[in-house]
Design a protein around this motif. Structure first.
Motif, PDB file in Angstrom:
ATOM      1  N   ASN A  71       0.804  -1.219   0.000  1.00 22.58           N
ATOM      2  CA  ASN A  71       0.000   0.000   0.000  1.00 22.58           C
ATOM      3  C   ASN A  71       0.839   1.273   0.000  1.00 22.58           C
ATOM      4  OD1 ASN A  71      -1.514  -2.252   1.656  1.00 22.58           O
ATOM      5  ND2 ASN A  71      -3.083  -0.968   0.748  1.00 22.58           N
ATOM      6  N   CYS A  72       1.798   1.362  -0.873  1.00 23.77           N
ATOM      7  CA  CYS A  72       2.636   2.551  -0.930  1.00 23.77           C
ATOM      8  C   CYS A  72       2.508   3.271  -2.276  1.00 23.77           C
ATOM      9  CB  CYS A  72       4.101   2.187  -0.687  1.00 23.77           C
ATOM     10  SG  CYS A  72       4.431   1.785   1.029  1.00 23.77           S
ATOM     11  N   GLY A  73       1.501   2.934  -3.066  1.00 19.59           N
ATOM     12  CA  GLY A  73       1.299   3.598  -4.352  1.00 19.59           C
ATOM     13  C   GLY A  73       2.493   3.440  -5.300  1.00 19.59           C
ATOM     14  N   ILE A  74       3.250   2.360  -5.134  1.00 16.92           N
ATOM     15  CA  ILE A  74       4.470   2.190  -5.938  1.00 16.92           C
ATOM     16  C   ILE A  74       4.117   1.805  -7.373  1.00 16.92           C
ATOM     17  CG2 ILE A  74       6.542   0.760  -6.228  1.00 16.92           C
ATOM     18  CD1 ILE A  74       6.491   0.457  -3.125  1.00 16.92           C
ATOM     19  N   HIS A  75       4.583   2.597  -8.365  1.00 17.79           N
ATOM     20  CA  HIS A  75       4.468   2.093  -9.731  1.00 17.79           C
ATOM     21  C   HIS A  75       5.802   1.791 -10.383  1.00 17.79           C
ATOM     22  CE1 HIS A  75       4.347   6.411 -10.388  1.00 17.79           C
ATOM     23  NE2 HIS A  75       3.187   6.438  -9.790  1.00 17.79           N
ATOM     24  N   ASP A  76       6.881   2.331  -9.862  1.00 17.02           N
ATOM     25  CA  ASP A  76       8.194   2.032 -10.440  1.00 17.02           C
ATOM     26  C   ASP A  76       9.111   1.437  -9.397  1.00 17.02           C
ATOM     27  OD1 ASP A  76       8.080   2.948 -13.009  1.00 17.02           O
ATOM     28  OD2 ASP A  76       8.246   5.044 -12.340  1.00 17.02           O
ATOM     29  N   VAL A  77       9.746   0.347  -9.780  1.00 19.76           N
ATOM     30  CA  VAL A  77      10.827  -0.154  -8.938  1.00 19.76           C
ATOM     31  C   VAL A  77      12.044  -0.196  -9.847  1.00 19.76           C
ATOM     32  CG1 VAL A  77      11.654  -2.042  -7.533  1.00 19.76           C
ATOM     33  CG2 VAL A  77       9.216  -1.536  -7.595  1.00 19.76           C
ATOM     34  N   GLN A 126      10.986  -4.861 -14.454  1.00 19.28           N
ATOM     35  CA  GLN A 126      12.190  -5.339 -15.125  1.00 19.28           C
ATOM     36  C   GLN A 126      12.746  -6.422 -14.213  1.00 19.28           C
ATOM     37  OE1 GLN A 126      13.841  -1.182 -14.482  1.00 19.28           O
ATOM     38  NE2 GLN A 126      15.248  -2.159 -15.918  1.00 19.28           N
ATOM     39  N   PRO A 127      13.253  -7.492 -14.753  1.00 20.83           N
ATOM     40  CA  PRO A 127      13.789  -8.524 -13.852  1.00 20.83           C
ATOM     41  C   PRO A 127      14.931  -7.993 -12.987  1.00 20.83           C
ATOM     42  CG  PRO A 127      14.170  -9.101 -16.171  1.00 20.83           C
ATOM     43  CD  PRO A 127      13.298  -7.897 -16.156  1.00 20.83           C
ATOM     44  N   GLU A 128      15.654  -6.986 -13.464  1.00 22.82           N
ATOM     45  CA  GLU A 128      16.832  -6.504 -12.724  1.00 22.82           C
ATOM     46  C   GLU A 128      16.478  -5.931 -11.351  1.00 22.82           C
ATOM     47  OE1 GLU A 128      16.203  -5.600 -15.905  1.00 22.82           O
ATOM     48  OE2 GLU A 128      17.608  -7.023 -16.802  1.00 22.82           O
ATOM     49  N   ILE A 129      15.208  -5.693 -11.112  1.00 24.04           N
ATOM     50  CA  ILE A 129      14.892  -5.168  -9.777  1.00 24.04           C
ATOM     51  C   ILE A 129      15.185  -6.214  -8.706  1.00 24.04           C
ATOM     52  CG2 ILE A 129      13.082  -3.720 -10.751  1.00 24.04           C
ATOM     53  CD1 ILE A 129      11.089  -5.441  -9.198  1.00 24.04           C
ATOM     54  N   PHE A 130      15.278  -7.480  -9.117  1.00 23.15           N
ATOM     55  CA  PHE A 130      15.514  -8.515  -8.116  1.00 23.15           C
ATOM     56  C   PHE A 130      16.991  -8.862  -7.942  1.00 23.15           C
ATOM     57  CE2 PHE A 130      11.138  -9.476  -9.684  1.00 23.15           C
ATOM     58  CZ  PHE A 130      10.487  -9.035  -8.555  1.00 23.15           C
ATOM     59  N   LYS A 137      -0.892  -4.219 -10.963  1.00 26.05           N
ATOM     60  CA  LYS A 137      -1.476  -4.162 -12.301  1.00 26.05           C
ATOM     61  C   LYS A 137      -0.557  -4.826 -13.310  1.00 26.05           C
ATOM     62  CE  LYS A 137      -4.262  -0.263 -11.114  1.00 26.05           C
ATOM     63  NZ  LYS A 137      -4.267   1.183 -10.905  1.00 26.05           N
ATOM     64  N   LEU A 138       0.166  -5.826 -12.851  1.00 26.65           N
ATOM     65  CA  LEU A 138       1.124  -6.503 -13.720  1.00 26.65           C
ATOM     66  C   LEU A 138       0.400  -7.323 -14.766  1.00 26.65           C
ATOM     67  CD1 LEU A 138       3.472  -7.739 -10.873  1.00 26.65           C
ATOM     68  CD2 LEU A 138       3.892  -5.864 -12.469  1.00 26.65           C
ATOM     69  N   SER A 139       0.882  -7.247 -16.012  1.00 29.46           N
ATOM     70  CA  SER A 139       0.211  -8.026 -17.042  1.00 29.46           C
ATOM     71  C   SER A 139       1.024  -9.245 -17.448  1.00 29.46           C
ATOM     72  CB  SER A 139      -0.108  -7.158 -18.250  1.00 29.46           C
ATOM     73  OG  SER A 139       1.089  -6.576 -18.700  1.00 29.46           O
ATOM     74  N   SER A 140       2.226  -9.372 -16.937  1.00 28.03           N
ATOM     75  CA  SER A 140       2.970 -10.611 -17.176  1.00 28.03           C
ATOM     76  C   SER A 140       4.081 -10.742 -16.137  1.00 28.03           C
ATOM     77  CB  SER A 140       3.560 -10.635 -18.579  1.00 28.03           C
ATOM     78  OG  SER A 140       4.665  -9.764 -18.631  1.00 28.03           O
ATOM     79  N   ILE A 141       4.628 -11.933 -16.076  1.00 25.75           N
ATOM     80  CA  ILE A 141       5.782 -12.157 -15.203  1.00 25.75           C
ATOM     81  C   ILE A 141       7.007 -11.900 -16.068  1.00 25.75           C
ATOM     82  CG2 ILE A 141       7.003 -13.845 -13.794  1.00 25.75           C
ATOM     83  CD1 ILE A 141       4.378 -15.401 -13.652  1.00 25.75           C
ATOM     84  N   PRO A 142       7.871 -10.982 -15.658  1.00 26.67           N
ATOM     85  CA  PRO A 142       8.994 -10.668 -16.547  1.00 26.67           C
ATOM     86  C   PRO A 142       9.913 -11.865 -16.750  1.00 26.67           C
ATOM     87  CG  PRO A 142       9.176  -9.482 -14.473  1.00 26.67           C
ATOM     88  CD  PRO A 142       7.887 -10.216 -14.426  1.00 26.67           C
ATOM     89  N   LYS A 143      10.300 -12.050 -17.975  1.00 26.64           N
ATOM     90  CA  LYS A 143      11.210 -13.125 -18.331  1.00 26.64           C
ATOM     91  C   LYS A 143      12.534 -12.934 -17.595  1.00 26.64           C
ATOM     92  CE  LYS A 143      13.111 -15.143 -22.464  1.00 26.64           C
ATOM     93  NZ  LYS A 143      14.320 -14.822 -23.139  1.00 26.64           N
ATOM     94  N   GLY A 144      13.050 -13.995 -17.029  1.00 25.18           N
ATOM     95  CA  GLY A 144      14.354 -13.905 -16.376  1.00 25.18           C
ATOM     96  C   GLY A 144      14.283 -13.628 -14.884  1.00 25.18           C
TER      97      GLY A 144
END
Ligand SMILES: *[C@@H]1O[C@H](CO)[C@@H](O)[C@H](O)[C@H]1NC(C)=O
Ligand SMILES: *[C@@H]1O[C@H](CO)[C@@H](O)[C@H](O)[C@H]1NC(C)=O
Ligand SMILES: *[C@@H]1O[C@H](CO)[C@@H](O)[C@H](O)[C@H]1NC(C)=O
Ligand SMILES: *[C@@H]1O[C@H](CO)[C@@H](O)[C@H](O)[C@H]1NC(C)=O
Length: 760
Positions: free
Chosen positions: A449-455, A480-484, A499-506
């Motif tokens: 619940n932090c209104g996060i749209h960009d990581v 982006q997978p690099e966030i992990f 609101k993710l529409s897919s699981i990022p590849k990688g």
């Protein structure tokens, strides 16, 4: 509107009484819900009480703003999924003594503000993994005096703020590994008065904050050394009234333990080094043990008191070393009374001199006097250690929190040894690179619940020990997978309600230890192999409510070890059989709430030998069940949910030998001869199952168990019903065989129960 949608799940087969509808209409008309007729409402303080009113359901007209609801002493058999969705502001809920038998999965969903939940003195036997779903703020959970035999692992995984858990007086026998995983703030746990006789070495793993544990009145015959050694923060431990007879060398290894109570055991042997790995142990109670002699304990520098009152201590030469030890140290005080020899009976050991402790007895008396003092001093103070503005750092607990502070930037400067960081309910909108420098010991990070749209890439870099990452209820549309990067140990990842529409590849290549992935309630229309590449270790995949329409045949292939797959409430029109081909470890499969119309023969065959729980409810399933639908899995299934479909016929259940739960409710069963086998099965089974006939007309509403099945012969006749039968001959054959086998016993039972009409 919400009320009306909720009604079926409360009312089960009951139609809501007229006054209820009237009340709702009235409430809607005035714009505020009326007080339910059996309750007292203090709208000013948001308190509703309905104590001992013979309620059989949660009243549905409770004002939406209610904060405290007290419905003690009613008669509510089942708490249905989402039962409290209409009253989301509850902070306190008391359901004590309500004769509750079942807590459905998701029963408390929507109660994200609930702090205290009291379910004491009911008849609950099983806690599902999702029973306590959504109780993100819960601090107190009371489950004492129920009949709980089993708690599914993961049941507490969402209770990250729980302080106190009371499971006293239940029927627990075994504590499996990681049972309490997720209780990251737990302080006090009561497991007294169960029947625990065995626990896995990792039963208490993950409890980093527990201070106090009660295990008294159980069936432990041996000290569970290994399991207890995981409790590195526990200060008080009660093991009284367990049938233990000895404590071996170095058997207790608890670095923070100060207070140990082991009263009323059968302890006969206590090794001198038993407590050598408890450096701060200061108080030991061994009252009413069977100890006759005790050696001076080794390594207890902090000991202040050892109480052996009520133990049959022999004050003879064998007690000399202990008596000498009492003399040598000024601090430790031992409360030891002599039982023998006769002249010393009832004397305090410290009133005797060494010379009196002989093996050729001779009476005498000496006296010393007592000192007085004991030490409770464990509150440390908030010293000048670092903590960012607006935040609260509990140094002793290693928790830091800036919850609900409307912060716009992620603060820096937390104590570097923090284990838990709670930043829920802020307004960060984005998480920049390197947001958490120097927090190498962080285990759990809450950013819900932090209104996060960009990581940003590298946002979590450096969190080498992070196990739990919560990003639920944010606004993320892509990742982006690099966030992990830099999260080598991440085990639980929560990305649900975004609101993710897919699981990022990688993604999974950077998260080699990911065990559970939560993606429920994201608009993910399809799943392909690309998305899941590298997810070899994944065991639990949550895709509930994602509007999934397509799962490619190879999508699940990378996850050979998957145990739980939740695909419920999506838009699948068929069982994704091709994709499931490789799921040979799957134990739980949820397909509820998909518009699947038919289940083909052998649909679950690849999971033969592993599948235990299958949810096929709420599907509007019309075409019936083909006879081979459960081929391969019937013998292993423990629960099967078929409720709320359009089923009129089901094939024989005789192969379901391990079933604990079966849900057949809300189906229009056709109680004619082809279904006679169901009636017989229900009669012979110990399970509580509700199934109600729709046809024939004159038995509509009668339970299947009580339906007469008039004119049916001992076996179902070949007469064709309007129920679908793919392999009619095969099914009839099975039914006939079964009935023959079970005939004698069942005819007795049915004669006894129905008292008539059993054509034998
Ligand atoms: C030791 O146990 C006895 C019996 O419960 C109790 O009366 C006594 O006060 C205890 N001694 C101390 C110092 O706590
Ligand atoms: C007590 O102290 C004496 C003398 O310092 C020592 O010889 C003896 O071993 C000690 N006894 C115990 C039980 O600690
Ligand atoms: C799924 O679709 C429905 C309607 O098509 C929509 O209301 C809902 O928000 C969608 N769910 C998600 C998670 O996007
Ligand atoms: C239902 O109707 C059938 C025939 O129409 C009749 O034989 C049977 O006795 C009726 N059963 C009950 C329970 O009324």
């Amino acid at each position: 509107m919400v009320f009306l949608l909720q009604m079926p799940s409360h009312g089960q087969s009951r139609v809501p009484p007229l006054w209820t509808l009237a009340a709702i209409l009235a409430a809607l008309a005035v714009g505020t819900a009326a007080c339910p007729p059996d309750c007292i409402c203090d709208n000013l303080h948001g308190v509703v009480t309905c104590i001992r009113r013979r309620l059989t359901d949660i009243p549905i007209t409770i004002p939406q703003a209610t904060k405290e609801l007290d419905i003690r002493g009613n008669n509510i058999d089942t708490i249905a999924t989402g039962a409290f969705l209409p009253i989301p502001y509850l902070t306190h809920l008391n359901l004590q003594k309500c004769n509750i038998n079942h807590l459905r999965e998701g029963a408390f969903r929507g109660l994200g503000r609930l702090i205290s939940l009291n379910l004491g003195f009911n008849n609950v036997e099983l806690i599902y993994q999702e029973t306590f779903d959504g109780l993100y703020s819960l601090e107190q959970l009371i489950l004492n005096n129920n009949k709980i035999e089993e708690i599914k692992p993961g049941a507490f995984s969402q209770l990250g703020f729980l302080n106190f858990l009371n499971l006293e007086q239940n029927f627990l026998v075994y504590l499996p590994p990681l049972l309490f995983q997720g209780l990251q703030q737990i302080k006090y746990m009561r497991l007294s008065k169960n029947m625990i006789n065995y626990m896995a070495d990792e039963a208490f793993a993950g409890l980093w904050t527990l201070k106090r544990l009660n295990l008294d009145s159980n069936e432990l015959q041996y000290l569970p050394s290994e399991a207890l050694s995981r409790l590195t923060t526990v200060v008080r431990l009660d093991l009284s009234r367990n049938p233990m007879t000895s404590l071996g060398e170095e058997s207790l290894r608890m670095g923070s333990l100060k207070h140990l109570t082991m009263d009323d055991t059968f302890l006969q042997d206590l090794a001198a080094t038993a407590f050598v790995h408890c450096p701060v142990l200061s108080m030991i109670n061994l009252r009413n043990s069977q100890l006759q002699v005790i050696e001076p304990p080794v390594g207890l520098e902090a000991l202040r008191m050892i109480n052996l009152t009520g133990s049959p201590i022999q004050c003879n030469c064998f007690m000399r070393p202990f008596r000498e030890w009492m003399n040598n140290y000024t601090r430790p005080r031992a409360q030891v009374f002599c039982s023998d020899p006769g002249p010393y009976h009832g004397e305090r050991l410290d009133s005797l001199r060494l010379v009196h402790l002989r093996c050729d007895l001779r009476p005498s008396d000496i006296e010393e006097q007592e000192e007085e003092e004991v030490n409770p001093a464990n509150r440390p103070n908030q010293d000048g250690r670092p903590c960012p503005d607006h935040c609260d750092c509990k140094h002793e607990l290693r928790h830091s929190s800036c919850e609900g502070k409307r912060l716009r930037k992620i603060p820096k400067g937390f104590p570097p040894d923090s284990h838990l960081l709670d930043m829920r309910y802020n307004e960060f909108h984005s998480v920049p690179r390197g947001s958490f420098p120097d927090m190498k010991q962080l285990v759990s990070l809450h950013l819900q619940n932090c209104g996060i749209h960009d990581v940003h890439a590298g946002a979590f870099r450096g969190l080498k020990e992070l196990i739990y990452l919560y990003l639920s209820f944010n606004e993320m549309t892509s990742l982006q997978p690099e966030i992990f990067e830099g999260l080598p140990d991440l085990t639980y990842l929560y990305l649900d309600h975004n609101k993710l529409s897919s699981i990022p590849k990688g993604t999974f290549r950077l998260l080699p230890h990911l065990f559970a992935l939560h993606l429920e309630h994201n608009p993910i229309p399809q799943l392909t192999e690309e998305n899941m590449e590298g997810a070899e270790k994944l065991r639990w995949l949550h895709l509930t409510g994602d509007n999934l329409t397509y799962i490619s045949p190879t999508a699940l292939q990378p996850m050979a070890q998957l145990q739980k797959l939740f695909l419920d409430h999506n838009k699948l029109t068929a069982v994704p059989a091709a994709a499931l081909m490789t799921m040979s470890s799957l134990e739980e499969l949820k397909l509820s709430g998909n518009p699947i119309r038919q289940i083909d023969s052998g649909a679950f065959l690849p999971m033969a030998g592993s599948l235990q729980h299958l949810w096929l409810n709420d599907m509007g399933w019309r075409r019936g069940i083909s006879d081979g639908a459960f081929e391969g899995v019937s013998a292993g299934l423990q629960s099967l949910y078929l409720g709320n479909n359009r089923l009129s016929y089901i094939p024989s259940l005789d192969n379901f030998r391990n079933l604990h739960t079966i849900d057949l409710l809300h189906n229009p069963w056709d109680c004619d001869c082809p279904l006679l086998h169901l009636r017989r099965w229900l009669e012979s089974s110990n399970l509580k199952v509700r199934a109600v006939c729709n046809l024939p007309r004159n038995v509509t509403g009668v339970s299947v168990k009580a339906a007469p099945f008039k004119n049916c012969k001992g076996s179902p006749p070949e007469k064709t019903q309007d129920t679908p039968k793919k392999t009619k001959a095969g099914r009839t054959g099975v039914a006939r065989k079964t009935i023959k086998r079970l005939k004698p016993k069942r005819s007795y039972n049915s004669a006894k129960r129905s008292g008539r009409t059993q054509a034998q």
